[in-house]
Design an enzyme around this catalytic site. Structure first.
Site, short mmCIF file in Angstrom:
data_model
loop_
_atom_site.label_atom_id
_atom_site.label_comp_id
_atom_site.label_asym_id
_atom_site.label_seq_id
_atom_site.Cartn_x
_atom_site.Cartn_y
_atom_site.Cartn_z
N GLY A 45 1.45 -4.71 3.30
CA GLY A 45 2.57 -5.30 2.58
C GLY A 45 2.96 -4.42 1.41
N GLN A 50 6.80 -2.33 -6.61
CA GLN A 50 5.73 -1.35 -6.48
C GLN A 50 6.27 0.07 -6.33
OE1 GLN A 50 3.55 -3.89 -3.37
NE2 GLN A 50 1.93 -2.71 -4.36
N CYS A 94 -4.60 -3.96 -3.16
CA CYS A 94 -3.19 -3.74 -3.49
C CYS A 94 -2.94 -2.24 -3.56
CB CYS A 94 -2.88 -4.40 -4.83
SG CYS A 94 -1.18 -4.23 -5.36
N LEU A 95 -1.82 -1.82 -2.99
CA LEU A 95 -1.49 -0.39 -3.02
C LEU A 95 -1.26 0.11 -4.44
CD1 LEU A 95 0.83 -0.18 0.12
CD2 LEU A 95 -1.57 0.49 -0.07
N HIS A 136 0.91 -12.82 -1.67
CA HIS A 136 0.58 -11.66 -2.52
C HIS A 136 1.85 -10.88 -2.85
CE1 HIS A 136 -2.10 -8.03 -3.47
NE2 HIS A 136 -0.91 -7.49 -3.33
N GLU A 137 2.67 -10.62 -1.83
CA GLU A 137 3.89 -9.83 -2.04
C GLU A 137 4.93 -10.60 -2.85
OE1 GLU A 137 3.61 -6.77 -1.61
OE2 GLU A 137 1.84 -6.86 -0.35
N HIS A 140 4.27 -10.35 -6.46
CA HIS A 140 4.77 -9.11 -7.07
C HIS A 140 6.19 -9.31 -7.61
CE1 HIS A 140 1.82 -5.94 -6.56
NE2 HIS A 140 1.62 -6.26 -5.29
#
Length: 172
Positions: A45, A50, A94-95, A136-137, A140
């Site tokens: 994701g 991000q 997380c990226l 989660h996304e 963000h």
């Protein structure tokens, strides 16, 4: 085109994103870039903040089975419209917080509405990993990171590791 992923702490990761008014070719291209960036990372994701874009746009693909067809989803203005009382615990990463993982408790099942790349309203019920990932996304988009669910000491420890990583990358 692959985009650079912001690393925590970055003030853009803590901002609430603006709703997308119209689905333009520019936004569709951004979504394609985000999918390419996510797959390359590799991740399941990615949210627009991000990569430094403060629009309500996320992409995800939680298909992990070897040989299974990919299922890339592009969601503009996604929102959870219902959530189960039953919860799941997943070890999230997380990226924007590379190589750091922690268990987070979230609703096991969520109903989500979003606008697709053609401007059509969509809705779907997500369960398990898909439910965790979409929540989660969406977090963000509201300036919330998975580490915000952790106890302060653990959150500070991860933040310090990320500050060190950013310093090391800046020197490289």
């Amino acid at each position: 085109m692959k985009r650079a992923i912001l690393i925590h702490p970055d003030p853009r990761l803590k901002k609430v994103c603006a709703p997308v008014a119209d689905i333009s070719d520019e936004l569709r291209a951004l979504a394609d870039d985000m999918l390419e960036t996510m797959y390359d990372a590799p991740g399941i994701g990615l949210a627009a903040p991000q990569i430094g874009v403060l629009d309500r746009l996320i992409v995800l693909d939680c298909v992990k089975e070897e040989g299974a067809a990919a299922r890339p989803l592009v969601m503009f203005n996604p929102r959870v419209v219902a959530a189960s009382d039953e919860t799941n615990v997943y070890e999230e990463g997380c990226l924007s917080i590379p190589e750091q993982y922690a268990e987070v408790t979230r609703p096991k099942v969520v109903d989500v509405e979003w606008i697709d790349r053609d401007g059509k309203l969509q809705s779907e019920t997500f369960d398990g990993l898909w439910a965790t990932c979409v929540q989660h996304e969406i977090d963000h988009l509201d300036g919330k990171l998975f580490i915000d669910y952790l106890k302060p000491l653990k959150r500070q420890m991860i933040t310090r590791k990320m500050q060190k990583l950013k310093r090391e990358r800046a020197r490289a």
